[in-house]
Design a protein around this motif. Structure first.
Motif, PDB file in Angstrom:
ATOM      1  N   ASP A  16      12.621  20.794  -3.055  1.00 63.34           N
ATOM      2  CA  ASP A  16      11.624  21.407  -2.177  1.00 63.34           C
ATOM      3  C   ASP A  16      12.214  21.652  -0.792  1.00 63.34           C
ATOM      4  O   ASP A  16      11.980  22.694  -0.177  1.00 63.34           O
ATOM      5  N   ALA A  19      14.694  24.631  -0.920  1.00 59.27           N
ATOM      6  CA  ALA A  19      14.174  25.946  -1.307  1.00 59.27           C
ATOM      7  C   ALA A  19      14.303  27.017  -0.223  1.00 59.27           C
ATOM      8  O   ALA A  19      14.707  28.147  -0.524  1.00 59.27           O
ATOM      9  N   SER A  81      10.628  22.066  -8.982  1.00 58.69           N
ATOM     10  CA  SER A  81      10.253  22.141  -7.575  1.00 58.69           C
ATOM     11  C   SER A  81       9.109  23.122  -7.357  1.00 58.69           C
ATOM     12  O   SER A  81       9.274  24.334  -7.581  1.00 58.69           O
ATOM     13  N   ALA A  83       8.135  24.262  -4.567  1.00 52.92           N
ATOM     14  CA  ALA A  83       8.560  25.206  -3.538  1.00 52.92           C
ATOM     15  C   ALA A  83       9.418  26.322  -4.144  1.00 52.92           C
ATOM     16  O   ALA A  83       9.314  27.490  -3.739  1.00 52.92           O
TER      17      ALA A  83
END
Length: 208
Positions: A16, A19, A81, A83
């Motif tokens: 995350d 990202a 993730s 994100a």
């Protein structure tokens, strides 16, 4: 990533947090037209000529998913993730694509089956790659194919999975596996590389 460094696909990465800058790597964001075209050409040679259903495992921000969708395929992307998944959804807004948050080792796709399971720089992070390969093979329709892009990075403490090990892991599942060396094509990476990078295209035997 430069030669000798640990790849961004490290199992210890906070995905995350990574990202927002993930697409800055030339082979992640595919922002350079030459890099993008190089991956599009490879993908076209690995995927079926007719439109099909592609499962992009560990899809990240969806760069390969977008190329597959542009080539007419229906894409399901999975990433651990949220994100990354959020960025993939934005990147493919309006396309025939669905993105799910889930574990690469057991993608949350229910009873859905696919013509291709596409995986880039994920298998080497798995604790039991043989088991994961069997699971991915079980997500394929008869005649479907695994497309696995992997490599080995670093010299002092190399990480990754060599091509000969991956083909040995695939041997119980398929008699039809093709290895394609990618290290020599600098266009794919946005620079020359000297480490081992390759793709394996394999058609598992149903029921194995």
């Amino acid at each position: 990533m430069t030669n000798g460094e640990q790849p961004l696909s490290s199992p210890y990465t906070d995905w995350d947090a990574a990202a927002p800058a993930f697409d800055d790597e030339p082979d992640h964001g595919l922002r350079d037209p030459e890099v993008r075209q190089a991956w599009a050409d490879r993908l076209r040679s690995w995927l079926p000529a007719r439109p099909g259903d592609v499962l992009d495992v560990g899809c990240g921000t969806g760069s390969l998913s977008l190329l597959a969708a542009e080539q007419g395929h229906r894409v399901t992307g999975v990433d651990l993730s949220p994100a990354m998944v959020e960025r993939a959804r934005a990147k493919l807004a309006g396309r025939d694509a669905v993105f799910l948050v889930g574990d690469a080792a057991a993608p949350p796709v229910g009873e859905d089956r696919f013509d291709v399971v596409l995986v880039r720089h994920v298998l080497w992070t798995q604790a039991d790659p043989a088991r994961v390969l069997r699971h991915w093979a079980g997500l394929l329709r008869p005649g479907g194919r695994l497309v696995l892009v992997e490599g080995v990075w670093g010299t002092v403490s190399p990480v990754g999975i060599p091509a000969d090990r991956l083909t040995a892991l695939l041997a119980p599942l398929t008699g039809n596996a093709r290895v394609e060396q990618l290290s020599g094509d600098a266009r794919l990476w946005g620079r020359a590389v000297t480490d081992e990078r390759y793709a394996v295209v394999a058609v598992p035997v149903p029921g194995v």
